[in-house]
Design an enzyme around this catalytic site. Structure first.
Site, PDB file in Angstrom:
ATOM      1  N   HIS A 157     -20.224 -37.840 -14.681  1.00 49.68           N
ATOM      2  CA  HIS A 157     -21.157 -37.518 -15.794  1.00 49.68           C
ATOM      3  C   HIS A 157     -20.817 -36.129 -16.335  1.00 49.68           C
ATOM      4  CE1 HIS A 157     -25.544 -37.308 -17.418  1.00 49.68           C
ATOM      5  NE2 HIS A 157     -24.820 -36.356 -17.989  1.00 49.68           N
ATOM      6  N   HIS A 178     -28.101 -37.611 -12.780  1.00 46.93           N
ATOM      7  CA  HIS A 178     -28.668 -36.290 -12.442  1.00 46.93           C
ATOM      8  C   HIS A 178     -30.059 -36.379 -11.811  1.00 46.93           C
ATOM      9  CE1 HIS A 178     -30.156 -37.162 -16.437  1.00 46.93           C
ATOM     10  NE2 HIS A 178     -29.073 -36.723 -17.058  1.00 46.93           N
ATOM     11  N   LYS A 205     -24.999 -46.519 -21.480  1.00 46.39           N
ATOM     12  CA  LYS A 205     -25.834 -45.361 -21.132  1.00 46.39           C
ATOM     13  C   LYS A 205     -27.164 -45.467 -21.867  1.00 46.39           C
ATOM     14  CE  LYS A 205     -27.126 -41.236 -19.808  1.00 46.39           C
ATOM     15  NZ  LYS A 205     -26.720 -40.034 -19.144  1.00 46.39           N
ATOM     16  N   ASP A 257     -22.856 -33.106 -14.950  1.00 49.47           N
ATOM     17  CA  ASP A 257     -23.650 -32.930 -16.175  1.00 49.47           C
ATOM     18  C   ASP A 257     -23.319 -31.600 -16.840  1.00 49.47           C
ATOM     19  OD1 ASP A 257     -25.324 -33.524 -18.239  1.00 49.47           O
ATOM     20  OD2 ASP A 257     -27.172 -33.087 -17.154  1.00 49.47           O
ATOM     21  N   HIS A 296     -20.073 -33.856 -20.303  1.00 51.73           N
ATOM     22  CA  HIS A 296     -20.108 -33.864 -21.771  1.00 51.73           C
ATOM     23  C   HIS A 296     -18.889 -33.132 -22.313  1.00 51.73           C
ATOM     24  CE1 HIS A 296     -24.293 -35.308 -21.874  1.00 51.73           C
ATOM     25  NE2 HIS A 296     -24.351 -34.680 -20.711  1.00 51.73           N
ATOM     26  N   HIS A 302     -30.536 -42.071 -18.137  1.00 50.29           N
ATOM     27  CA  HIS A 302     -31.197 -40.768 -18.167  1.00 50.29           C
ATOM     28  C   HIS A 302     -32.666 -41.075 -17.852  1.00 50.29           C
ATOM     29  CE1 HIS A 302     -31.769 -36.550 -19.642  1.00 50.29           C
ATOM     30  NE2 HIS A 302     -33.009 -37.001 -19.616  1.00 50.29           N
TER      31      HIS A 302
HETATM   32  C1  NCD Z   1     -27.194 -32.845 -22.001  1.00 50.14           C
HETATM   33  C2  NCD Z   1     -26.499 -32.449 -23.310  1.00 50.14           C
HETATM   34  O1  NCD Z   1     -26.636 -31.299 -23.723  1.00 50.14           O
HETATM   35  O2  NCD Z   1     -25.798 -33.289 -23.867  1.00 50.14           O
HETATM   36  N1  NCD Z   1     -28.195 -31.867 -21.700  1.00 50.14           N
HETATM   37  C3  NCD Z   1     -28.774 -31.627 -20.509  1.00 50.14           C
HETATM   38  O3  NCD Z   1     -29.666 -30.786 -20.461  1.00 50.14           O
HETATM   39  N2  NCD Z   1     -28.395 -32.228 -19.404  1.00 50.14           N
HETATM   40  C4  NCD Z   1     -27.729 -34.235 -22.128  1.00 50.14           C
HETATM   41  C5  NCD Z   1     -28.190 -34.844 -20.842  1.00 50.14           C
HETATM   42  O4  NCD Z   1     -27.383 -35.249 -20.005  1.00 50.14           O
HETATM   43  O5  NCD Z   1     -29.413 -34.932 -20.668  1.00 50.14           O
HETATM   44 ZN    ZN Z   2     -25.719 -35.144 -19.311  1.00 46.91          ZN
END
Ligand code: NCD
Ligand code: ZN
Length: 344
Positions: free
Chosen positions: A14, A174, A99, A247, A16, A136
Site C-alpha cells: 500500500h 492500514h 480498492k 501508506d 501512493h 479503507h
Molecule cells: C492517503 C493519501 O494522501 O492519498 N492519505 C492518508 O492519510 N493515508 C490516502 C489514504 O490511504 O487514506
Molecule cells: Zn493510503
C-alpha cells in the site's frame, strides 16, 4: 547484539505514487527497497479503467530505479464502474483487485463508494475471479467520532460484506486499532497491512490544544497507546495475517497546515523499511521481520516470494528533513531524527 540482518527483499502492499512531477521525484524511494508495490489508485483522476491501469503501471515502472520493479494496480471502485472492463482487467491481471474508498473518507475519495449495496456486483466479480478487495475501513458520518471510524466500519459495512461474500479475500488497509487487529485475527479470508507510523505515534503526537501537527496527520488517524501496542504485537509476533503497507502518502508542504483542513498523509518512503526494522528490534523480534516484510504479503496475494536477499546494518543515520527536487518539497517522516538501521 545483532549488527546485520539479511532477509528476502520486501514488497509494499500500500503506497501512493501520485502523478507527474511528484511521481518522478518519489518513486525511486520505494523501488530502492521493494520489488513490488501496490500503487494506490486515488490519483487526481482516479484509476478506474484497464487502460488507465496499463498507463499508470508503465509510468511508475519507468520512473523506478530497478528494472525488475513491479507496480501492481488495484481498481478505484466507484458506484458506477464499467463492470465488463473491470472483470476483463482482473482476468488479465491488469488489476490486482479493487480498492474501496468510502466516499469522502480520505485524499481524493470524492468519487468513492456512497453505499456498499450499490457495488455488490463488484464484490461478486472479485470473489469469482479470486481477486482481492482492499478496504479503507473508515465509516464517515457526522455522528461518528474520528477515532471510532474504524470500529464502526468493521461492525457495520465490513460485517455485511463478509456475510454476503464469504469467499471474498479482503485486506483491511492500514489497521489502526486494537479492535481491528482482533477482528482480523479472529476471522478468515481477511488480512491487514500495518504502517510504520501507526506503530510509532499516538494521538498525542498529532493533536494539541489549538492546533495539530500536519506532518503526523493521516487517515486513519493514529490512536492510543493500547492500539499502538496491539499493532506492534500483531506485526512482530509471528502472525501470518499482517504485512507491510507503508501508506507512504506525500503532499507538497504547501498543502500542509496546522488545522483539520490540512491534507492527510505521511511520507515515509525515504526510511520505511529502516523504521520497521527499528520497531522489530525494539520489540526483540528481528527474527520475524522477514515474515512480516517479505512472506505474509505474497502468501495472502497468491504471488511468489522474492528471491533476492537484501541486508540491513545497525548503523545510525538521519534522513533529511525534506525531499526536495524539481518544484517538489515534501516533509519526510522521521526527517532529522536518528534511525538505527540502514538498508545497504
Ligand atoms: C492517503 C493519501 O494522501 O492519498 N492519505 C492518508 O492519510 N493515508 C490516502 C489514504 O490511504 O487514506
Ligand atoms: Zn493510503
Amino acid at each position: 547484539m545483532i549488527k546485520k540482518l539479511s532477509i528476502r527483499q520486501p514488497d509494499d502492499w500500500h503506497v501512493h505514487f501520485r502523478e507527474d512531477e511528484m511521481l518522478s521525484v518519489i518513486t525511486k524511494h520505494s523501488s530502492r527497497i521493494n520489488r513490488r508495490c501496490i500503487a494506490m489508485p486515488n490519483t487526481t483522476i482516479p484509476i478506474t479503467t484497464s487502460n488507465q491501469a496499463k498507463n499508470y503501471k508503465s509510468i511508475i515502472e519507468k520512473n523506478s530505479n530497478h528494472k525488475n520493479f513491479e507496480a501492481l494496480i488495484p481498481c478505484y471502485i466507484t458506484d458506477n464502474l464499467d463492470l465488463h472492463d473491470f472483470s476483463n482487467a482482473l482476468k488479465q491481471n491488469l488489476f490486482i483487485g479493487g480498492k474501496l474508498y468510502p466516499v469522502n473518507s480520505t485524499t481524493n475519495s470524492s468519487l468513492g463508494v456512497s453505499d456498499i449495496k450499490k457495488i455488490f456486483k463488484v464484490f461478486e466479480i472479485l470473489e469469482k475471479e479470486d481477486k482481492m478487495l482492499l478496504i479503507h475501513g473508515e465509516k464517515v458520518s457526522e455522528d461518528i467520532n474520528i477515532f471510532d471510524r474504524e470500529k464502526y466500519y468493521i461492525d457495520e459495512d465490513l460485517q455485511i460484506i463478509r456475510k454476503n461474500f464469504q469467499n471474498l479475500k479482503i485486506v483491511l488497509e492500514h489497521v489502526s486499532t486494537a479492535y481491528g487487529v482482533e477482528y482480523i485475527k479472529s476471522n478468515k479470508n481477511i488480512a491487514g497491512t500495518i504502517t510504520p507510523h501507526h506503530m510509532l505515534l499516538t494521538k498525542k503526537d498529532v493533536f494539541f490544544d489549538n492546533s495539530i501537527n500536519p506532518h503526523h496527520f493521516c487517515m486513519p488517524v493514529v490512536k492510543d497507546e493500547k492500539d499502538l501496542l496491539a499493532l506492534r504485537n500483531a506485526a512482530c509476533i509471528n502472525n501470518t495475517k499482517f504485512f507491510i503497507g507503508t501508506d507512504s502518502a506525500p503532499h507538497h508542504v504547501r498543502e500542509k497546515s496546522e488545522n483539520l483542513n490540512t491534507k492527510a498523509g505521511i511520507f515515509s518512503a525515504v526510511c520505511s523499511l529502516e523504521l520497521y526494522t527499528e520497531i522489530f528490534d525494539e520489540e526483540d523480534s528481528l527474527n520475524t521481520l522477514e515474515q512480516f516484510a517479505s512472506i505474509n504479503g505474497p502468501n495472502f496475494y497468491n504471488l511468489p516470494k522474492n528471491e533476492r536477499i537484501i541486508t540491513l546494518e545497525k548503523n545510525s543515520w538521519y534522513p533529511p528533513e525534506f525531499t526536495e527536487e524539481k518544484s517538489i518539497k515534501i516533509k519526510n517522516f522521521f526527517g532529522n531524527k536518528k534511525i538505527n538501521w540502514k538498508l545497504l
